[in-house]
Design a protein around this motif. Structure first.
Motif, mmCIF file in Angstrom:
data_model
loop_
_atom_site.group_PDB
_atom_site.id
_atom_site.type_symbol
_atom_site.label_atom_id
_atom_site.label_comp_id
_atom_site.label_asym_id
_atom_site.label_seq_id
_atom_site.Cartn_x
_atom_site.Cartn_y
_atom_site.Cartn_z
ATOM 1 N N ILE A 63 0.850 -1.187 0.000
ATOM 2 C CA ILE A 63 0.000 0.000 0.000
ATOM 3 C C ILE A 63 0.890 1.243 0.000
ATOM 4 O O ILE A 63 1.823 1.342 0.798
ATOM 5 N N PHE A 85 -0.267 -1.701 -4.901
ATOM 6 C CA PHE A 85 0.648 -2.208 -5.931
ATOM 7 C C PHE A 85 1.212 -3.545 -5.462
ATOM 8 O O PHE A 85 0.987 -3.944 -4.317
ATOM 9 N N GLU A 112 11.986 1.790 3.426
ATOM 10 C CA GLU A 112 10.636 2.171 3.876
ATOM 11 C C GLU A 112 10.224 1.165 4.939
ATOM 12 O O GLU A 112 9.850 0.037 4.622
ATOM 13 N N GLU A 114 7.897 -0.738 7.406
ATOM 14 C CA GLU A 114 6.441 -0.949 7.385
ATOM 15 C C GLU A 114 6.030 -2.113 8.281
ATOM 16 O O GLU A 114 6.783 -3.064 8.471
ATOM 17 N N ASP A 143 10.119 -2.061 2.591
ATOM 18 C CA ASP A 143 9.683 -1.930 1.197
ATOM 19 C C ASP A 143 10.745 -1.118 0.452
ATOM 20 O O ASP A 143 10.569 0.071 0.180
ATOM 21 N N LYS A 160 10.050 -1.103 -7.331
ATOM 22 C CA LYS A 160 9.759 -1.844 -6.105
ATOM 23 C C LYS A 160 10.061 -3.329 -6.237
ATOM 24 O O LYS A 160 9.876 -4.067 -5.275
ATOM 25 N N GLY A 226 2.279 0.186 4.240
ATOM 26 C CA GLY A 226 2.682 1.567 3.946
ATOM 27 C C GLY A 226 3.706 2.072 4.954
ATOM 28 O O GLY A 226 3.801 1.571 6.068
ATOM 29 N N THR A 227 4.467 3.064 4.524
ATOM 30 C CA THR A 227 5.541 3.576 5.385
ATOM 31 C C THR A 227 5.186 4.938 5.955
ATOM 32 O O THR A 227 4.499 5.730 5.299
HETATM 33 MG MG MG Z 1 6.012 1.385 0.944
#
Ligand code: MG
Length: 258
Positions: A63, A85, A112, A114, A143, A160, A226-227
């Motif tokens: 995310i 993604f 990142e 998470e 991430d 990524k 998510g970060t």
């Molecule tokens: Mg991320």
């Protein structure tokens, strides 16, 4: 319970971490849940075994922009629905493994930190209120992102998706309440990210539900949630640590591409 995968004396097993000791466990937590695990009697010091990524995902549903301060850091409006993604399964590495810097294509590679949700039970079209039943536990995730390629490409797949760009571990905590835990990231021991999951825009259960209405999540799959703010670049030779309250510390080093 802290559930790990490890290899020791030529054997790869699931293990239960208690303090400084890992107890080998028989059974498959992704088929029978943690209730089906039984200690075999074999044990070792955590420091004496090789910890592996604690799960083997078929995919990583990740995310983007899920923390308010991170959205502000990139000058982006808060999303109305999760920005989803994928990262490939081939990007996964475990604790203490090297993140290979893809210097043939990128000159800006970021960490990142998470919180990762690990799926325990197949999830398709799951309501947020039922999401908990499909979660085996939580682990730390890095991430890793080639930030220059993320800007250059429309799709995130390259930025990524390099091998070693999905660091997972050190183990899965099965008893965590993910609503309010602290995520801290360190680069060479210096604190760079420090945020509570309270700052998330969409919580873990809403994310699992959302993703499950797009694609079926299978046991072992990961949702990278998510970060927070404070992302930054890494160089070969750097050590990066993602620490999550109630779970532990995931440490990796950045290495040059051979
Ligand atoms: Mg991320």
């Amino acid at each position: 319970m802290k559930l790990c995968r490890f290899s020791f004396e030529g054997r790869t097993s699931y293990g239960i971490v208690e303090g400084e000791t890992v107890f080998e466990a028989d059974g498959d937590p992704f088929k029978d849940g943690v209730a089906g695990l039984k200690k075999t009697g074999r044990k070792a010091a955590v420091s004496g075994v090789k910890l592996l990524a604690p799960c083997e995902p078929t995919k990583i549903a990740a995310i983007g922009l899920n923390y308010k301060a991170h959205a502000a850091e990139f000058n982006k409006a808060l999303p109305e629905e999760p920005m989803l993604f994928l990262k490939p399964s081939t990007a996964v590495i475990g604790p203490d493994e090297g993140i290979v810097y893809p210097s043939h294509m990128s000159h800006r590679v970021d960490y990142e930190g998470e919180l990762a949700v690990v799926i325990g039970k197949r999830a398709k079209d799951v309501a947020p209120e039922k999401a908990r039943e499909h979660i085996l536990g939580y682990t730390c995730f890095n991430d890793v992102t080639a930030r220059d390629l993320q800007g250059k490409d429309i799709q995130y797949s390259r930025a990524k998706g390099f091998d070693t760009f999905a660091c997972v571990g050190p183990w899965i905590e099965t008893d965590l309440d993910p609503a309010k835990v602290r995520i801290t990231s360190f680069l060479n021991g210096e604190k760079r990210q420090d945020t509570s999951t309270e700052d998330m825009i969409f919580d873990c259960f809403h994310l699992l539900s959302f993703v499950s209405f797009v694609m079926t999540l299978l046991p072992g799959d990961i949702i990278a949630t998510g970060t927070p703010s404070g992302v930054g670049k890494m160089k070969p030779g750097n050590t990066v640590e993602i620490s999550i309250e109630g779970i532990g510390v995931l440490r990796n080093i950045v290495v040059a591409r051979q």
